[in-house]
Design an enzyme around this catalytic site. Structure first.
Site, PDB file in Angstrom:
ATOM      1  N   HIS A 152       0.417  -1.206  -0.245  1.00 24.44           N
ATOM      2  CA  HIS A 152      -0.300   0.188   0.096  1.00 24.44           C
ATOM      3  C   HIS A 152       0.583   1.021  -0.254  1.00 24.44           C
ATOM      4  O   HIS A 152       1.873   1.122   1.008  1.00 24.44           O
ATOM      5  CB  HIS A 152      -0.721  -0.136   0.825  1.00 24.44           C
ATOM      6  N   SER A 153       0.900   2.112  -0.368  1.00 27.48           N
ATOM      7  CA  SER A 153       1.103   3.464  -1.145  1.00 27.48           C
ATOM      8  C   SER A 153       2.478   2.914  -1.334  1.00 27.48           C
ATOM      9  O   SER A 153       3.317   3.082  -1.977  1.00 27.48           O
ATOM     10  CB  SER A 153       1.058   3.874   0.120  1.00 27.48           C
ATOM     11  N   MET A 154       3.363   3.276  -0.451  1.00 31.72           N
ATOM     12  CA  MET A 154       5.135   3.503  -1.101  1.00 31.72           C
ATOM     13  C   MET A 154       5.140   2.383  -0.739  1.00 31.72           C
ATOM     14  O   MET A 154       6.313   2.174  -1.602  1.00 31.72           O
ATOM     15  CB  MET A 154       5.723   4.549   1.127  1.00 31.72           C
ATOM     16  N   SER A 156       3.214   0.216  -2.126  1.00 35.06           N
ATOM     17  CA  SER A 156       2.799   0.509  -3.245  1.00 35.06           C
ATOM     18  C   SER A 156       3.988   0.264  -4.628  1.00 35.06           C
ATOM     19  O   SER A 156       4.085  -0.457  -5.476  1.00 35.06           O
ATOM     20  CB  SER A 156       2.144   0.784  -3.438  1.00 35.06           C
ATOM     21  N   HIS A 327      -7.513   7.144   0.255  1.00 35.05           N
ATOM     22  CA  HIS A 327      -5.982   6.473   0.060  1.00 35.05           C
ATOM     23  C   HIS A 327      -6.089   4.358   0.919  1.00 35.05           C
ATOM     24  O   HIS A 327      -5.006   4.542   0.708  1.00 35.05           O
ATOM     25  CB  HIS A 327      -5.088   7.561   0.011  1.00 35.05           C
TER      26      HIS A 327
END
Length: 368
Positions: A152-154, A156, A327
């Protein structure tokens, strides 16, 4: 590797004696969503919830200390490796776990300096690309030839980079809401480098002072997590991110302080140019599911995102899903993404990949 069942009181290591491993340590509720919440769901979902409600606390030795994690599901099969976003922790997947198929194993880890994992030594700088090394260390520890990743996020972005750098070591990746390394105007990049290094020096000195950080009440912590995620995580779910990142204050019995490494606020997230991102996209060969939350930004000029996405969508095993949510859609509304996630794992996860390799080997041997 050390394993500790989630029913016991503390995480591995004497320095973690006052730490919390899941929201239930703070609120006395079940490690993930209560099964009662799923009683009206399908029988399959209900059974999956029962099997994924508990987890084993994992500690993986690394040269600077240990990596902590939560292992859900069976422990006699290779798990999917789950990686969290910047300043989050292994609790990021707490609400997704009960919805996975019951035969799926999932190891959600705390990256260095986050959650219960060891900080980097004093004086060492955090770089997001260094997490590729963390993945390789975990693979070596478990003797995995290939890995299945969810980020997830960073993380990903980390999955995207790892799959490009090591295309022959990845069975599948699922990325949530951040596709690729973000591009910033060069003057902004230079200013950020200047301020982040100065702030990092300050926080590194604070760490060495061993003074207790500012402490807060439980409700104040929830508010700070809520604001810190720019309201991306619903208040009622902030506890899942908060638990592994806080510690009981020794000065004020009714208060807590954040104990993740404060140097993480000034992480070096820069990885490379847009040209490098396009080249990385071209190198990715594994099955790849990317989920974009429709109430979240692109974190860069959308033209850079679109250019890389155009490369990926031409690949036969790339799948793109838009989901209704922020997000942190996987925390607030896991039901919105679980169908494509379960379907993708069933087709390309560790069990499917192992079966495909076995079949290919048998076919090769039959021709000899």
């Amino acid at each position: 590797m050390d394993v500790e069942d989630s029913s016991s009181g503390t995480a591995n290591g004497s320095d973690l004696g006052q730490r919390y491993r899941h929201a239930g340590d703070l609120t006395a509720e079940a490690p993930t969503r209560a099964v009662s919440e799923l009683c009206t769901s399908s029988e399959h979902t209900y059974i999956a919830a029962l099997l994924h409600l508990q987890f084993a606390e994992i500690s993986i030795r690394v040269p600077w200390g240990h990596i902590s994690g939560k292992w859900y599901g069976p422990q006699n099969v290779q798990p999917i490796l789950g990686l969290h976003g910047w300043q989050d922790n292994a609790g990021t997947y707490d609400r997704l776990m009960p919805l996975l198929a019951p035969d799926v194993a999932f190891l959600s880890i705390d990256l260095p300096g986050h959650g219960l994992s060891s900080r980097l030594p004093d004086g060492c700088y955090y770089n997001s690309v260094d997490n590729l090394y963390v993945i390789r260390l975990i693979m070596k520890q478990y003797k995995w030839e290939k890995v299945s990743l969810v980020g997830h996020s960073m993380s990903s972005i980390i999955c995207f980079v790892f799959a490009a750098v090591f295309p022959d070591k990845v069975d599948m990746i699922i990325g949530i809401d951040a596709l690729k390394p973000h591009q910033r105007p060069y003057p902004s990049v230079i200013r950020t480098m200047e301020t982040r290094l100065d702030e990092f020096l300050r926080e590194d000195e604070r760490n060495r002072s061993k003074n207790e950080p500012p402490s807060y009440s439980y409700d104040e912590l929830i508010e700070r997590v809520y604001v810190g995620t720019f309201h991306s995580v619903d208040k009622e779910h902030c506890k899942h991110l908060m638990a592994r990142n806080i510690q009981k204050s020794e000065k004020y019995p009714d208060k807590y302080f954040f104990c993740r490494d404060r140097r993480l606020k000034f992480y070096n997230y820069a990885i490379g140019s847009q040209e490098l991102c396009v080249e990385m996209a071209n190198r990715i060969t594994c099955p790849y599911l990317f989920i974009k939350a429709n109430q979240s930004s692109y974190f860069e000029d959308k033209k850079y995102y679109d250019e890389v996405l155009d490369v990926l969508v031409k690949k036969p095993n790339f799948e793109y899903v838009q989901a209704n949510g922020s997000h942190h859609v996987h925390m607030n509304n896991p039901e919105a993404i679980i169908a494509p996630v379960n379907n993708f794992i069933q087709r390309f996860g560790p069990a499917a990949a192992t079966a495909a390799r076995k079949k290919a080997k048998e076919a090769k041997e039959s021709k000899l």
